[in-house]
Write a protein that holds these residues in place. Structure first.
Motif, PDB file in Angstrom:
ATOM      1  N   PRO A  84       5.764-119.065 -42.770  1.00  0.00           N
ATOM      2  CA  PRO A  84       4.653-118.761 -43.664  1.00  0.00           C
ATOM      3  C   PRO A  84       5.009-117.766 -44.767  1.00  0.00           C
ATOM      4  CG  PRO A  84       3.894-118.811 -41.401  1.00  0.00           C
ATOM      5  CD  PRO A  84       5.397-118.898 -41.350  1.00  0.00           C
ATOM      6  N   LEU A  85       5.793-116.747 -44.447  1.00  0.00           N
ATOM      7  CA  LEU A  85       6.128-115.739 -45.443  1.00  0.00           C
ATOM      8  C   LEU A  85       6.947-116.332 -46.577  1.00  0.00           C
ATOM      9  CD1 LEU A  85       6.009-112.799 -46.321  1.00  0.00           C
ATOM     10  CD2 LEU A  85       8.048-112.363 -44.931  1.00  0.00           C
ATOM     11  N   ALA A  86       7.971-117.089 -46.251  1.00  0.00           N
ATOM     12  CA  ALA A  86       8.801-117.712 -47.287  1.00  0.00           C
ATOM     13  C   ALA A  86       7.976-118.679 -48.134  1.00  0.00           C
ATOM     14  CB  ALA A  86       9.986-118.437 -46.655  1.00  0.00           C
ATOM     15  N   ALA A  87       7.118-119.448 -47.488  1.00  0.00           N
ATOM     16  CA  ALA A  87       6.311-120.430 -48.216  1.00  0.00           C
ATOM     17  C   ALA A  87       5.331-119.758 -49.166  1.00  0.00           C
ATOM     18  CB  ALA A  87       5.550-121.314 -47.236  1.00  0.00           C
ATOM     19  N   LEU A  88       4.686-118.687 -48.729  1.00  0.00           N
ATOM     20  CA  LEU A  88       3.698-118.011 -49.560  1.00  0.00           C
ATOM     21  C   LEU A  88       4.325-117.341 -50.776  1.00  0.00           C
ATOM     22  CD1 LEU A  88       1.516-116.434 -46.734  1.00  0.00           C
ATOM     23  CD2 LEU A  88       0.799-118.224 -48.334  1.00  0.00           C
ATOM     24  N   ILE A  89       5.598-116.984 -50.675  1.00  0.00           N
ATOM     25  CA  ILE A  89       6.299-116.383 -51.810  1.00  0.00           C
ATOM     26  C   ILE A  89       6.871-117.455 -52.731  1.00  0.00           C
ATOM     27  CG2 ILE A  89       8.292-114.989 -52.507  1.00  0.00           C
ATOM     28  CD1 ILE A  89       7.881-113.327 -49.979  1.00  0.00           C
ATOM     29  N   ILE A  90       7.611-118.399 -52.188  1.00  0.00           N
ATOM     30  CA  ILE A  90       8.327-119.398 -52.980  1.00  0.00           C
ATOM     31  C   ILE A  90       7.403-120.496 -53.488  1.00  0.00           C
ATOM     32  CG2 ILE A  90      10.286-120.985 -53.009  1.00  0.00           C
ATOM     33  CD1 ILE A  90      10.992-117.990 -52.643  1.00  0.00           C
ATOM     34  N   ARG A  91       6.479-120.938 -52.661  1.00  0.00           N
ATOM     35  CA  ARG A  91       5.508-121.981 -53.018  1.00  0.00           C
ATOM     36  C   ARG A  91       6.171-123.285 -53.477  1.00  0.00           C
ATOM     37  NH1 ARG A  91       0.362-118.961 -55.955  1.00  0.00           N
ATOM     38  NH2 ARG A  91      -0.017-117.442 -54.282  1.00  0.00           N
ATOM     39  N   LYS A  92       7.167-123.695 -52.745  1.00  0.00           N
ATOM     40  CA  LYS A  92       7.873-124.943 -53.041  1.00  0.00           C
ATOM     41  C   LYS A  92       8.049-125.730 -51.746  1.00  0.00           C
ATOM     42  CE  LYS A  92       8.545-123.647 -57.317  1.00  0.00           C
ATOM     43  NZ  LYS A  92       9.825-123.177 -57.854  1.00  0.00           N
ATOM     44  N   PRO A  93       8.153-127.070 -51.837  1.00  0.00           N
ATOM     45  CA  PRO A  93       8.402-127.871 -50.635  1.00  0.00           C
ATOM     46  C   PRO A  93       9.677-127.425 -49.926  1.00  0.00           C
ATOM     47  CG  PRO A  93       7.758-129.280 -52.460  1.00  0.00           C
ATOM     48  CD  PRO A  93       7.972-127.916 -53.042  1.00  0.00           C
ATOM     49  N   GLY A  94       9.596-127.287 -48.625  1.00  0.00           N
ATOM     50  CA  GLY A  94      10.760-126.909 -47.831  1.00  0.00           C
ATOM     51  C   GLY A  94      10.902-125.425 -47.596  1.00  0.00           C
ATOM     52  N   ALA A  95      10.086-124.594 -48.261  1.00  0.00           N
ATOM     53  CA  ALA A  95      10.244-123.143 -48.141  1.00  0.00           C
ATOM     54  C   ALA A  95       9.931-122.655 -46.727  1.00  0.00           C
ATOM     55  CB  ALA A  95       9.365-122.424 -49.161  1.00  0.00           C
ATOM     56  N   ALA A  96       8.876-123.196 -46.123  1.00  0.00           N
ATOM     57  CA  ALA A  96       8.520-122.772 -44.767  1.00  0.00           C
ATOM     58  C   ALA A  96       9.614-123.150 -43.770  1.00  0.00           C
ATOM     59  CB  ALA A  96       7.186-123.393 -44.347  1.00  0.00           C
ATOM     60  N   LEU A  97      10.115-124.362 -43.875  1.00  0.00           N
ATOM     61  CA  LEU A  97      11.191-124.806 -42.996  1.00  0.00           C
ATOM     62  C   LEU A  97      12.443-123.975 -43.223  1.00  0.00           C
ATOM     63  CD1 LEU A  97      12.464-126.736 -40.979  1.00  0.00           C
ATOM     64  CD2 LEU A  97      12.866-128.342 -42.852  1.00  0.00           C
ATOM     65  N   PHE A  98      12.779-123.749 -44.483  1.00  0.00           N
ATOM     66  CA  PHE A  98      13.959-122.943 -44.824  1.00  0.00           C
ATOM     67  C   PHE A  98      13.834-121.543 -44.236  1.00  0.00           C
ATOM     68  CE2 PHE A  98      16.339-119.977 -47.374  1.00  0.00           C
ATOM     69  CZ  PHE A  98      17.504-120.635 -47.727  1.00  0.00           C
ATOM     70  N   GLY A  99      12.690-120.906 -44.455  1.00  0.00           N
ATOM     71  CA  GLY A  99      12.515-119.531 -44.006  1.00  0.00           C
ATOM     72  C   GLY A  99      12.644-119.367 -42.509  1.00  0.00           C
ATOM     73  N   GLU A 100      11.980-120.243 -41.751  1.00  0.00           N
ATOM     74  CA  GLU A 100      11.999-120.102 -40.295  1.00  0.00           C
ATOM     75  C   GLU A 100      13.336-120.537 -39.698  1.00  0.00           C
ATOM     76  OE1 GLU A 100      10.216-118.929 -36.701  1.00  0.00           O
ATOM     77  OE2 GLU A 100       9.516-118.700 -38.773  1.00  0.00           O
ATOM     78  N   LEU A 101      13.918-121.615 -40.234  1.00  0.00           N
ATOM     79  CA  LEU A 101      15.169-122.120 -39.682  1.00  0.00           C
ATOM     80  C   LEU A 101      16.330-121.179 -39.971  1.00  0.00           C
ATOM     81  CD1 LEU A 101      16.642-124.375 -38.211  1.00  0.00           C
ATOM     82  CD2 LEU A 101      16.872-125.589 -40.390  1.00  0.00           C
ATOM     83  N   VAL A 102      16.412-120.684 -41.192  1.00  0.00           N
ATOM     84  CA  VAL A 102      17.499-119.751 -41.530  1.00  0.00           C
ATOM     85  C   VAL A 102      17.336-118.446 -40.762  1.00  0.00           C
ATOM     86  CG1 VAL A 102      18.556-118.398 -43.389  1.00  0.00           C
ATOM     87  CG2 VAL A 102      17.914-120.785 -43.785  1.00  0.00           C
ATOM     88  N   VAL A 124      11.490-126.601 -35.206  1.00  0.00           N
ATOM     89  CA  VAL A 124      10.165-127.181 -34.965  1.00  0.00           C
ATOM     90  C   VAL A 124       9.045-126.273 -35.459  1.00  0.00           C
ATOM     91  CG1 VAL A 124      10.981-128.580 -33.041  1.00  0.00           C
ATOM     92  CG2 VAL A 124      10.095-126.285 -32.580  1.00  0.00           C
ATOM     93  N   GLN A 125       9.230-124.965 -35.357  1.00  0.00           N
ATOM     94  CA  GLN A 125       8.215-124.033 -35.833  1.00  0.00           C
ATOM     95  C   GLN A 125       8.123-124.067 -37.359  1.00  0.00           C
ATOM     96  OE1 GLN A 125       9.249-121.191 -32.005  1.00  0.00           O
ATOM     97  NE2 GLN A 125       9.693-120.448 -34.065  1.00  0.00           N
ATOM     98  N   GLY A 126       9.273-124.128 -38.011  1.00  0.00           N
ATOM     99  CA  GLY A 126       9.275-124.219 -39.468  1.00  0.00           C
ATOM    100  C   GLY A 126       8.663-125.512 -39.962  1.00  0.00           C
ATOM    101  N   LEU A 127       8.962-126.606 -39.265  1.00  0.00           N
ATOM    102  CA  LEU A 127       8.390-127.903 -39.640  1.00  0.00           C
ATOM    103  C   LEU A 127       6.872-127.904 -39.493  1.00  0.00           C
ATOM    104  CD1 LEU A 127      10.880-130.530 -38.170  1.00  0.00           C
ATOM    105  CD2 LEU A 127      10.243-130.258 -40.575  1.00  0.00           C
ATOM    106  N   ALA A 128       6.373-127.280 -38.437  1.00  0.00           N
ATOM    107  CA  ALA A 128       4.927-127.242 -38.212  1.00  0.00           C
ATOM    108  C   ALA A 128       4.218-126.511 -39.338  1.00  0.00           C
ATOM    109  CB  ALA A 128       4.634-126.565 -36.877  1.00  0.00           C
ATOM    110  N   ALA A 129       4.745-125.367 -39.729  1.00  0.00           N
ATOM    111  CA  ALA A 129       4.143-124.630 -40.847  1.00  0.00           C
ATOM    112  C   ALA A 129       4.268-125.426 -42.143  1.00  0.00           C
ATOM    113  CB  ALA A 129       4.811-123.263 -40.989  1.00  0.00           C
TER     114      ALA A 129
END
Length: 218
Positions: A84-102, A124-129
């Protein structure tokens, strides 16, 4: 949502008693920039440090599970914040998955006790978000959407643990455990990430992102 590098489409309309007027609507740019990659990586590494710290700190909940088995999952939230944190900052497809997986990968390299299972959990957690932000077409970044993303990550985390760690557990334990992880994800990872982004935006640290520009207009 205004975004740097957006695609502009002219929209023509007639107003009664006036001549044709042209208005411009900006669609959000979903293409990753270099700064997006760099900041997403920094956020992920910072979250990995939080993960590693919470690997030890979470033991403070060990006594709670003796009172109500499964309730220890209320402490799951800190492990879910990367998406969620990466997605809310970047606001691009894949950001949530990238943030949690990395973040999961880095925490694994830093000695997370679950080994490769840490990486699978991050996936799986990144994909869900990610799915939640995708449902809203990467246009909604409000606190309810953030909480939904965190809750989805928590729900999947609870189900994932059921499969790998608690396959023989009784129904009451599983209901409490999965519900606790979902609630923790919603509040800590979802709402917590949203509040953190708002606080960072007010400092000017996110000026190159839509979240930062929105704060400046308030």
């Amino acid at each position: 949502m205004p975004a740097q590098g957006g695609i502009s489409k002219p929209v023509h309309f007639h107003a009664k008693g006036t001549s044709m007027t042209t208005a411009t609507l900006s669609a959000p740019s979903l293409r990753w920039r270099v700064v997006d990659i760099v900041v997403a990586a920094v956020v992920a590494v910072a979250c990995a440090v939080v993960f590693v710290g919470w690997n030890f700190g979470s033991h403070i909940l060990d006594g709670v599970q003796a009172l109500l088995p499964g309730i220890q999952s209320l402490g799951y939230g800190p492990w879910l914040i990367g998406g969620p944190l990466a997605a809310l900052i970047i606001r691009k497809p894949g950001a949530a998955l990238f943030g949690e997986l990395v973040a999961a990968a880095v925490s694994m390299l830093l000695g997370a006790p679950w080994g490769l299972q840490t990486l699978e959990s991050g996936l799986v957690q990144g994909l869900a978000a990610e799915v939640v932000f995708a449902v809203f077409l990467y246009r909604r970044w409000s606190w309810p959407v953030a909480m939904l993303a965190g809750a989805a990550a928590g729900l999947v985390a609870g189900l994932n643990d059921w499969v790998f760690y608690y396959a023989g557990a009784d129904t009451l334990f599983l209901v409490i455990y999965i519900a606790g992880a979902t609630l923790s994800g919603a509040v800590i990872a979802g709402l917590g990430s949203w509040a953190l982004v708002k606080a960072l935006a007010k400092t000017g640290a996110l000026r190159r992102f839509a979240a930062g520009r929105e704060a400046e207009r308030v």
